[in-house]
Design a protein around this motif. Structure first.
Motif, PDB file in Angstrom:
ATOM      1  N   SER A 194      55.125 -23.177  72.482  1.00  0.00           N
ATOM      2  CA  SER A 194      54.873 -21.890  71.830  1.00  0.00           C
ATOM      3  C   SER A 194      55.554 -21.845  70.462  1.00  0.00           C
ATOM      4  O   SER A 194      56.461 -22.631  70.168  1.00  0.00           O
ATOM      5  CB  SER A 194      55.397 -20.756  72.696  1.00  0.00           C
ATOM      6  OG  SER A 194      56.810 -20.871  72.866  1.00  0.00           O
ATOM      7  N   ILE A 195      55.101 -20.894  69.640  1.00  0.00           N
ATOM      8  CA  ILE A 195      55.706 -20.656  68.330  1.00  0.00           C
ATOM      9  C   ILE A 195      56.543 -19.395  68.437  1.00  0.00           C
ATOM     10  O   ILE A 195      56.075 -18.353  68.919  1.00  0.00           O
ATOM     11  CB  ILE A 195      54.623 -20.483  67.251  1.00  0.00           C
ATOM     12  CG1 ILE A 195      53.745 -21.739  67.181  1.00  0.00           C
ATOM     13  CG2 ILE A 195      55.252 -20.213  65.895  1.00  0.00           C
ATOM     14  CD1 ILE A 195      52.575 -21.600  66.228  1.00  0.00           C
ATOM     15  N   GLU A 196      57.784 -19.473  68.000  1.00  0.00           N
ATOM     16  CA  GLU A 196      58.696 -18.344  68.166  1.00  0.00           C
ATOM     17  C   GLU A 196      58.245 -17.114  67.380  1.00  0.00           C
ATOM     18  O   GLU A 196      58.386 -15.984  67.848  1.00  0.00           O
ATOM     19  CB  GLU A 196      60.112 -18.749  67.736  1.00  0.00           C
ATOM     20  CG  GLU A 196      60.731 -19.806  68.646  1.00  0.00           C
ATOM     21  CD  GLU A 196      62.137 -20.169  68.209  1.00  0.00           C
ATOM     22  OE1 GLU A 196      62.652 -19.539  67.255  1.00  0.00           O
ATOM     23  OE2 GLU A 196      62.725 -21.087  68.829  1.00  0.00           O
ATOM     24  N   ASN A 197      57.732 -17.299  66.164  1.00  0.00           N
ATOM     25  CA  ASN A 197      57.319 -16.172  65.329  1.00  0.00           C
ATOM     26  C   ASN A 197      55.924 -16.445  64.767  1.00  0.00           C
ATOM     27  O   ASN A 197      55.774 -16.844  63.604  1.00  0.00           O
ATOM     28  CB  ASN A 197      58.320 -15.941  64.198  1.00  0.00           C
ATOM     29  CG  ASN A 197      58.124 -14.584  63.529  1.00  0.00           C
ATOM     30  OD1 ASN A 197      57.037 -14.003  63.587  1.00  0.00           O
ATOM     31  ND2 ASN A 197      59.172 -14.097  62.885  1.00  0.00           N
ATOM     32  N   HIS A 240      68.061 -27.861  75.762  1.00  0.00           N
ATOM     33  CA  HIS A 240      67.363 -28.083  74.498  1.00  0.00           C
ATOM     34  C   HIS A 240      67.260 -29.578  74.217  1.00  0.00           C
ATOM     35  O   HIS A 240      68.251 -30.301  74.294  1.00  0.00           O
ATOM     36  CB  HIS A 240      68.087 -27.399  73.342  1.00  0.00           C
ATOM     37  CG  HIS A 240      68.202 -25.910  73.507  1.00  0.00           C
ATOM     38  ND1 HIS A 240      67.130 -25.059  73.374  1.00  0.00           N
ATOM     39  CD2 HIS A 240      69.273 -25.127  73.818  1.00  0.00           C
ATOM     40  CE1 HIS A 240      67.524 -23.811  73.582  1.00  0.00           C
ATOM     41  NE2 HIS A 240      68.820 -23.826  73.861  1.00  0.00           N
ATOM     42  N   ASN A 250      63.796 -25.362  81.646  1.00  0.00           N
ATOM     43  CA  ASN A 250      64.001 -23.973  81.247  1.00  0.00           C
ATOM     44  C   ASN A 250      63.118 -22.995  82.017  1.00  0.00           C
ATOM     45  O   ASN A 250      63.334 -21.789  81.971  1.00  0.00           O
ATOM     46  CB  ASN A 250      63.760 -23.812  79.745  1.00  0.00           C
ATOM     47  CG  ASN A 250      64.880 -24.416  78.926  1.00  0.00           C
ATOM     48  OD1 ASN A 250      66.020 -24.479  79.371  1.00  0.00           O
ATOM     49  ND2 ASN A 250      64.562 -24.871  77.720  1.00  0.00           N
ATOM     50  N   ARG A 259      54.388 -28.209  67.004  1.00  0.00           N
ATOM     51  CA  ARG A 259      54.695 -27.556  68.292  1.00  0.00           C
ATOM     52  C   ARG A 259      53.415 -27.222  69.050  1.00  0.00           C
ATOM     53  O   ARG A 259      53.341 -27.405  70.269  1.00  0.00           O
ATOM     54  CB  ARG A 259      55.516 -26.287  68.057  1.00  0.00           C
ATOM     55  CG  ARG A 259      56.968 -26.541  67.684  1.00  0.00           C
ATOM     56  CD  ARG A 259      57.743 -25.238  67.555  1.00  0.00           C
ATOM     57  NE  ARG A 259      57.876 -24.569  68.854  1.00  0.00           N
ATOM     58  CZ  ARG A 259      58.874 -24.760  69.711  1.00  0.00           C
ATOM     59  NH1 ARG A 259      59.831 -25.638  69.416  1.00  0.00           N
ATOM     60  NH2 ARG A 259      58.929 -24.095  70.848  1.00  0.00           N
ATOM     61  N   LYS A 275      60.826 -28.002  78.700  1.00  0.00           N
ATOM     62  CA  LYS A 275      59.972 -26.923  79.204  1.00  0.00           C
ATOM     63  C   LYS A 275      60.140 -26.741  80.712  1.00  0.00           C
ATOM     64  O   LYS A 275      60.233 -25.615  81.215  1.00  0.00           O
ATOM     65  CB  LYS A 275      58.503 -27.218  78.875  1.00  0.00           C
ATOM     66  CG  LYS A 275      58.174 -27.078  77.404  1.00  0.00           C
ATOM     67  CD  LYS A 275      56.676 -27.110  77.143  1.00  0.00           C
ATOM     68  CE  LYS A 275      56.100 -28.493  77.356  1.00  0.00           C
ATOM     69  NZ  LYS A 275      54.668 -28.568  76.972  1.00  0.00           N
ATOM     70  N   LYS A 289      57.862 -25.238  57.538  1.00  0.00           N
ATOM     71  CA  LYS A 289      57.714 -24.338  58.684  1.00  0.00           C
ATOM     72  C   LYS A 289      56.313 -24.432  59.289  1.00  0.00           C
ATOM     73  O   LYS A 289      56.141 -24.429  60.503  1.00  0.00           O
ATOM     74  CB  LYS A 289      58.003 -22.894  58.257  1.00  0.00           C
ATOM     75  CG  LYS A 289      59.476 -22.603  58.003  1.00  0.00           C
ATOM     76  CD  LYS A 289      59.683 -21.124  57.691  1.00  0.00           C
ATOM     77  CE  LYS A 289      61.169 -20.811  57.498  1.00  0.00           C
ATOM     78  NZ  LYS A 289      61.382 -19.365  57.220  1.00  0.00           N
ATOM     79  N   ALA A 299      55.356 -25.765  63.002  1.00  0.00           N
ATOM     80  CA  ALA A 299      54.572 -24.942  63.933  1.00  0.00           C
ATOM     81  C   ALA A 299      53.344 -25.706  64.415  1.00  0.00           C
ATOM     82  O   ALA A 299      52.977 -25.658  65.595  1.00  0.00           O
ATOM     83  CB  ALA A 299      54.159 -23.639  63.245  1.00  0.00           C
ATOM     84  N   SER A 346      66.102 -25.414  64.608  1.00  0.00           N
ATOM     85  CA  SER A 346      65.092 -25.717  65.626  1.00  0.00           C
ATOM     86  C   SER A 346      64.824 -27.216  65.725  1.00  0.00           C
ATOM     87  O   SER A 346      64.367 -27.702  66.757  1.00  0.00           O
ATOM     88  CB  SER A 346      63.786 -24.979  65.315  1.00  0.00           C
ATOM     89  OG  SER A 346      63.983 -23.583  65.365  1.00  0.00           O
TER      90      SER A 346
END
Length: 628
Positions: A611-614, A565, A555, A605, A552, A598, A602, A523
């Protein structure tokens, strides 16, 4: 009486004109009225050049009469009229123009204003009629002649009785068909509407008898039908008057009525230009955007007139795309028109007018920015996006025409500033124009990267629209100053000593940074320490041309598939307490260090508005770290 054949063109040409060249059948009335106006202009000109007395423009008029029973529509003028020879020349030869010859053969061309051309426009009458009769008597002749034709098969000419000079054209309107309602041209309302649309500014009165219902004299509820002669046109165009003869309210009223707006315009531009091309223009800058402005349905363009006769309702070639919001009209007698007078030849004259209008609009908008900033800011909130697209389109070909009209909210007082205003107050030590992108001004203002620049006294432009950064990328620089995204990896405000110190720190922490990169995964492109932050622990920067905000936007476009990306870098504040914690974890607990990585990623971001993927994973990680 023998039917004569047309001299120059065939039945095929006339059929093509009637069925193909004119797309709107109502044009026929404009053409016949223009011819009538020309005939009176020619007579008036002759009265001046030949010293004829007793002739006055005030006595000249065009009259329209409708007879529903006989299905006839008649246009009458008291102009110069035509002799038998002129009827033969002007009407017997398709595309022969008496008006054009008259203007060409006169040395004083500038004194002759002829808008119609007999021969071409005249034959548009056959779009709605199956028989055309022309009765005409020349001014200096005792003879009158009648010309009759039912189309391409030919015509007849014979003597007739006519008391006064001038011309009477009678159209026998075609019977209705399944696809065409020709009877509509026998309705006074339709005639009035067509005259108002195309011929409102013919200099002579266009009169017609109109039936109206009125209360009977002495009665309170009993009506009677009364026939009144009404003048259908206003005759004097507002744009042909001098500016000092028109009040602000008259300008505004004309705009509201002509362009169907419920608000007054932000700016009125009234100009008369003489030179290689002569024209008058009345332009309006709206104060708000139409509901369909940013849709495919919106159609740009100015109304185009030739000596007061409307040629085209929306001439798109007169406005560049970035000024498509401008409403108004242009009136010129110099433009070349093709045979239908409905389609404009894209000649140099039109291009000269368009270029002149573009310069005038730009000048007036810059003046509005200076003289009435509040009104300009309201205008820009409605149409600023279009100006920015003007910078971006065609690979920045028009950027210099638009860049001085752009305003962006600044970190100074959170007010919009122009690029010129920004550059004028740059400190001597500042070499670049700094900007940042985000969803709102408040969110951008909270970005970690803004702290250091504000401390150094550097102004930041806040970009909140999708097109903003693309426009700046296309401009590249302004007055020799490069545009620099404060979230770009290349931004570096440190001294040589500070740079060297930071380089050493990153080299010594190479193992730590690799563990963090492993924890985050693909990422991010890299993880490193930075000295561009003050109180915030982390931030995201990007390498290369694609920023986080551009990723952003791109996409989000249809059919993109999310394949764009940015090269994202996680930067950690080297002077923040978190840096010491990370260093300790690298030695004692690499797995926990990965968890920290991580969480910090986050966090960064979220600060960027991404956004946060997870989110579930991140939530569990936060709880796990807190529990230790």
């Amino acid at each position: 009486m023998r039917t004569k054949q047309f001299k120059a063109e065939s039945k095929k040409l006339l059929d093509m004109m009637i069925n193909s060249i004119y797309t709107h059948k109502e044009i026929f009335l404009r053409e016949l009225i223009s011819n009538a106006s020309d005939a009176m202009d020619k007579l008036y000109y002759r009265s001046l050049s030949d010293g004829i007395t007793g002739l006055s423009r005030n006595d000249m008029q065009i009259r329209i009469d409708v007879n529903k029973d006989e299905r006839t529509l008649t246009i009458t003028d008291n102009g110069c009229g035509m002799t038998q020879q002129e009827l033969e020349q002007n009407l017997g030869t398709i595309a022969k123009s008496g008006s054009l010859d008259f203007k060409t053969n006169n040395e004083q061309k500038e004194d002759v204003d002829l808008i119609g051309q007999f021969g071409v426009g005249f034959y548009s009458a056959f779009m709605v009629s199956d028989c055309v009769t022309v009765e005409s008597r020349a001014y200096d002749s005792d003879e009158a002649w009648k010309w009759v034709s039912k189309g391409a098969e030919g015509y007849t000419i014979e003597p007739c009785e006519k008391e006064d000079h001038g011309t009477v054209i009678t159209l026998h309107i075609k019977p209705d068909t399944e696809n065409e309602d020709y009877s509509v041209y026998l309705e006074s309302y339709t005639i009035s509407t067509i005259v108002k649309k195309y011929s409102d500014y013919i200099r002579y009165p266009i009169c017609m008898d109109v039936e109206t219902r009125k209360l009977k004299e002495g009665s309170e509820d009993e009506y009677e039908t009364v026939v009144e002669t009404k003048t259908l046109n206003s005759m004097v165009p507002i744009w042909k008057k001098n500016k000092n003869e028109v009040t602000d309210e008259e300008y505004k009223s004309f705009y509201r009525e002509k362009f169907f707006d419920y608000e007054d315009p932000a700016k009125v531009i009234h100009s008369k230009v003489e030179g290689s091309v002569t024209y008058s223009a009345l332009l309006y800058i709206p104060s708000h955007a139409p509901f369909d402005y940013y849709s495919k349905e919106y159609e740009k363009g100015l109304q185009l007139y030739s000596s007061g006769v409307m040629i085209m309702d929306k001439c798109a070639d007169l406005l560049p795309v970035y000024f498509s919001f401008v409403r108004g009209l242009v009136d010129s007698e110099d433009l070349s028109l093709n045979i239908s007078r409905e389609m404009l030849q894209h000649d140099m004259q039109l291009k000269v007018i368009a270029k002149s209008l573009e310069k005038k609009i730009r000048t007036e908008l810059k003046k509005l920015m200076t003289d009435d900033r509040e009104k300009y800011e309201k205008f820009f909130s409605a149409f600023g996006t279009q100006l920015k697209y003007g910078v971006y389109e065609n690979y920045g070909q028009n950027k210099e025409a638009v860049q001085d009209l752009l305003i962006f909210v600044s970190s100074f007082e959170k007010k919009p500033v122009s690029l010129s205003e920004y550059v004028s107050r740059m400190p001597e030590s500042q070499t670049d124009i700094y900007y940042a992108c985000g969803e709102t001004v408040d969110k951008i203002d909270m970005l970690p990267q803004t702290e250091l620049l504000k401390e150094k006294g550097y102004e930041i432009l806040y970009m909140t629209e999708n097109v903003d950064e693309f426009a700046l990328k296309m401009m590249d620089e302004y007055e020799g100053k490069k545009f620099k995204n404060i979230c770009a990896e290349s931004l570096d405000l440190s001294t040589d000593e500070e740079k060297e110190k930071l380089k050493e720190k990153n080299e010594s922490a190479k193992s730590l940074l690799e563990i963090m990169k492993e924890g985050i995964g693909d990422s991010v492109h890299s993880v490193r320490f930075t000295n561009k932050l003050k109180n915030h622990p982390v931030c995201l920067t990007t390498e290369g041309d694609v920023s986080v905000e551009m990723e952003k936007v791109l996409n989000s476009l249809p059919n993109n598939g999310g394949d764009i990306h940015a090269k994202i870098c996680l930067e950690i504040n080297a002077d923040h307490p978190i840096a010491d914690k990370l260093t300790a974890l690298a030695q004692s607990d690499p797995e926990t260090l990965k968890q920290y990585a991580k969480i910090l990623y986050a966090q960064a971001r979220l600060i960027e508005g991404m956004s946060i993927e997870n989110p579930t994973e991140i939530s569990n990680l936060v709880c796990s770290v807190m529990a230790k």
